[in-house]
Structures are given as C-alpha cells and as structure tokens.
Design a protein around this motif. Structure first.
Motif, PDB file in Angstrom:
ATOM      1  N   TYR A 107     124.437  15.610 -13.570  1.00  0.00           N
ATOM      2  CA  TYR A 107     125.725  16.244 -13.863  1.00  0.00           C
ATOM      3  C   TYR A 107     125.623  17.563 -14.624  1.00  0.00           C
ATOM      4  O   TYR A 107     126.578  18.012 -15.244  1.00  0.00           O
ATOM      5  CB  TYR A 107     126.614  15.267 -14.631  1.00  0.00           C
ATOM      6  CG  TYR A 107     126.904  13.990 -13.859  1.00  0.00           C
ATOM      7  CD1 TYR A 107     127.245  14.033 -12.517  1.00  0.00           C
ATOM      8  CD2 TYR A 107     126.817  12.750 -14.469  1.00  0.00           C
ATOM      9  CE1 TYR A 107     127.499  12.875 -11.796  1.00  0.00           C
ATOM     10  CE2 TYR A 107     127.062  11.581 -13.761  1.00  0.00           C
ATOM     11  CZ  TYR A 107     127.403  11.652 -12.426  1.00  0.00           C
ATOM     12  OH  TYR A 107     127.644  10.498 -11.727  1.00  0.00           O
ATOM     13  N   TRP A 154     126.114  19.528 -22.890  1.00  0.00           N
ATOM     14  CA  TRP A 154     127.184  18.963 -22.058  1.00  0.00           C
ATOM     15  C   TRP A 154     127.154  17.448 -22.219  1.00  0.00           C
ATOM     16  O   TRP A 154     126.116  16.849 -22.459  1.00  0.00           O
ATOM     17  CB  TRP A 154     127.036  19.384 -20.590  1.00  0.00           C
ATOM     18  CG  TRP A 154     125.896  18.769 -19.820  1.00  0.00           C
ATOM     19  CD1 TRP A 154     125.939  17.749 -18.916  1.00  0.00           C
ATOM     20  CD2 TRP A 154     124.510  19.186 -19.849  1.00  0.00           C
ATOM     21  NE1 TRP A 154     124.696  17.482 -18.385  1.00  0.00           N
ATOM     22  CE2 TRP A 154     123.805  18.354 -18.940  1.00  0.00           C
ATOM     23  CE3 TRP A 154     123.800  20.168 -20.553  1.00  0.00           C
ATOM     24  CZ2 TRP A 154     122.430  18.479 -18.719  1.00  0.00           C
ATOM     25  CZ3 TRP A 154     122.442  20.274 -20.339  1.00  0.00           C
ATOM     26  CH2 TRP A 154     121.776  19.438 -19.440  1.00  0.00           C
ATOM     27  N   ALA A 156     129.697  13.517 -21.597  1.00  0.00           N
ATOM     28  CA  ALA A 156     130.883  12.826 -21.105  1.00  0.00           C
ATOM     29  C   ALA A 156     131.956  12.777 -22.185  1.00  0.00           C
ATOM     30  O   ALA A 156     131.678  12.945 -23.386  1.00  0.00           O
ATOM     31  CB  ALA A 156     130.512  11.409 -20.667  1.00  0.00           C
ATOM     32  N   TYR A 162     132.543  13.242 -16.779  1.00  0.00           N
ATOM     33  CA  TYR A 162     132.069  14.610 -16.958  1.00  0.00           C
ATOM     34  C   TYR A 162     132.991  15.598 -16.253  1.00  0.00           C
ATOM     35  O   TYR A 162     133.398  15.367 -15.107  1.00  0.00           O
ATOM     36  CB  TYR A 162     130.669  14.775 -16.363  1.00  0.00           C
ATOM     37  CG  TYR A 162     129.561  14.112 -17.130  1.00  0.00           C
ATOM     38  CD1 TYR A 162     128.764  14.840 -18.009  1.00  0.00           C
ATOM     39  CD2 TYR A 162     129.282  12.761 -16.953  1.00  0.00           C
ATOM     40  CE1 TYR A 162     127.730  14.239 -18.704  1.00  0.00           C
ATOM     41  CE2 TYR A 162     128.253  12.146 -17.640  1.00  0.00           C
ATOM     42  CZ  TYR A 162     127.476  12.888 -18.514  1.00  0.00           C
ATOM     43  OH  TYR A 162     126.447  12.285 -19.198  1.00  0.00           O
ATOM     44  N   ARG A 175     131.488  21.355 -22.441  1.00  0.00           N
ATOM     45  CA  ARG A 175     130.288  22.054 -21.981  1.00  0.00           C
ATOM     46  C   ARG A 175     130.236  23.426 -22.653  1.00  0.00           C
ATOM     47  O   ARG A 175     131.253  24.103 -22.744  1.00  0.00           O
ATOM     48  CB  ARG A 175     130.295  22.262 -20.464  1.00  0.00           C
ATOM     49  CG  ARG A 175     130.256  20.982 -19.633  1.00  0.00           C
ATOM     50  CD  ARG A 175     130.316  21.304 -18.140  1.00  0.00           C
ATOM     51  NE  ARG A 175     130.331  20.118 -17.305  1.00  0.00           N
ATOM     52  CZ  ARG A 175     129.251  19.505 -16.822  1.00  0.00           C
ATOM     53  NH1 ARG A 175     128.055  20.010 -17.090  1.00  0.00           N
ATOM     54  NH2 ARG A 175     129.361  18.424 -16.066  1.00  0.00           N
TER      55      ARG A 175
END
Length: 282
Positions: A107, A154, A156, A162, A175
């Motif tokens: 991700y 970054w 969740a 995400y 992020r």
C-alpha cells in the motif's frame, strides 16, 4: 457517499497491481543461468510437495482455480508481500549495521506531500483515533545527525484502511514526507493506527479460510527514511501490547521495531521517540 468500510479485495488488489506496474521495474540484466536456477528451484519445490504429499487431481485443480482467482482479483502484490516479501527483505538488508528494516507491503504510494518538521500529517478534521506524537532523530551509524533527512510515513486509520486503497478517504490521508531539521530531528503529529485484517473477500482470504489461518496484522507505522549518500531504510514500527506481535500474518515484526508510547504531559494523546541510524550507500 461511499465509505471506507465498503472497500473490496478486488478493488484494492487492482489498485496495488496498478501501482506496482507504475513504479516497480523488473530486474534488468538477470542472466539466463540465474533465471534458470531460481525458476527450477521453485518448480522443483512444487513438484516435490506434490510427490511427498500425494496431491490428488481434485487438490491440483483447486490449486489451479485459486491461482487463476488471485490474478483475477489483482491480489498477487498482496499475496507476495504478505507471505514472501519478509524473506526477500531479510536477504536485502542482512548487511546493514543501522536501524532494522522490514517489508514495504502493497500500500505504498510515492510522492507524498512534503512537510517541514514539526509536522501534522494530512487528515480529516475529525480524524478518529488516539492522537500520537511520533518523534526522534535521524543519524548515520556513527551518531552524526543527518540534516534534512526525509522521513516518509504512511499508515492505516483507526479502522485499518489506507488512503488511495479504500473509498471515501482523502487522497493523502495519513501520508506524508517529513523533512528533519538541521540537527536531524523530526516531529510528526498523527493518530495511532489500528490492527487490521488483510482483505479476506478475495483469493487471499479464500486461502486463509481454507487453511484455518487468521488474517491479522498488528498495528504499525510504515516508513521510508533517506538522506543523500545513505541507503534508504524501509521499515515498519509496531506497538507494545498488540495481540498479534507474535503471530503477524506477514511475519514482519522484529523486537527492535516495537514502540511503547506513553501519555503526553498535556493529556493530548500519546507520544513516542524513535531514532533512525542509516547505513552509508555503497
């Protein structure tokens, strides 16, 4: 409005596959001899398993159907990053003397917004979760500060989703690329992420259910830390007390990467300090 909880394995898998094609390149110049050696070992291992375990045609056909579904769901990045990448990472980083690395996962999104330290990650005005002040210093392995080092982060959200891989989230939610100060110090205000299950409504979930495994990853922060003249570090940091530190489905947890946040003196959530030491580039 579409909600993040409506994310599907097929949609996130397709997105991960697209990202891989956009930003990852196959190794150039790999010799035929090396390709032959690696491919032969993988194929031989599969055949050895068939012979040793007396695999039936029903099992073989179920396996073939599952492989087809992995491709249809776009879940090869998820499958490989969860069950294989930790070994590749171990080989790639076994020479390092500085901070431990671990897997990147599926991700990652490049070119996150650059933010001067002290920074607050992009987030919704009412972003749920416990506020977290994540801070520390970036140095080389000799302890010398690396001015202007980049701490790309970054993670969740409080539900385990995400941004750019689940609907309804702002593009760069949680992020950012934070630039350390002249003494290598960084401060990042964010929220503490939640543990989450990898997507289970696609092919990978089908495997997990058939094998009776669990799908959980412990809560973690993803990081890429870099400075000119030094090897980029890709890592994840976990949280003390998480129920899945010892049985992470991705086998990516290392003792050196576990954080133990404490309450902030002002009562505004938690804080934790973690320092990074980068190895010189070869």
């Amino acid at each position: 409005m579409t909600q993040e909880t409506e994310a599907t394995a097929a949609a996130s898998g397709t997105r991960a596959t697209e990202r891989f094609r956009e930003h990852k390149q196959a190794a150039a110049g790999t010799s035929p001899e090396r390709v032959s050696r690696l491919a032969s070992r993988v194929i031989n291992a599969i055949n050895d398993t068939v012979l040793e375990e007396k695999v039936t045609y029903d099992e073989y056909n179920a396996f073939k159907a599952w492989l087809i579904k992995v491709g249809e769901d776009g879940e090869w990045p998820l499958f490989l990053d969860v069950w294989v990448e930790h070994s590749v990472e171990q080989v790639a980083n076994e020479h390092r003397h500085g901070t431990k690395g671990t897997i990147e996962g599926p991700y990652y999104v490049p070119n996150a917004p650059e933010l001067a330290s002290p920074a607050t990650l992009p987030m919704r005005p009412d972003e749920p979760g416990t506020p977290l002040l994540f801070q520390g210093r970036v140095t080389n392995v000799d302890g010398e500060p690396l001015a202007g080092a980049h701490v790309e982060i970054w993670h969740a959200d409080h539900l385990g989703f995400y941004s750019q891989y689940a609907p309804g989230l702002p593009e760069w939610n949680l992020r950012g690329t934070v630039i350390a100060d002249a003494d290598g110090y960084y401060q990042i205000n964010t929220i503490q992420p939640a543990p989450y299950q990898i997507p289970t409504d696609g092919a990978c979930g089908q495997l997990i259910a058939a094998a009776g495994w669990h799908a959980w990853r412990p809560a973690h922060l993803h990081l890429k830390v870099s400075a000119p003249g030094y090897e980029q570090l890709t890592s994840q940091l976990y949280f003390q007390g998480d129920a899945h530190l010892s049985d992470d489905i991705a086998s990516a947890v290392k003792p050196e990467l576990i954080l133990d946040p404490t309450p902030r003196a002002d009562g505004a959530g938690k804080e934790v300090t973690y320092n990074f030491a980068l190895d010189p580039a070869e």
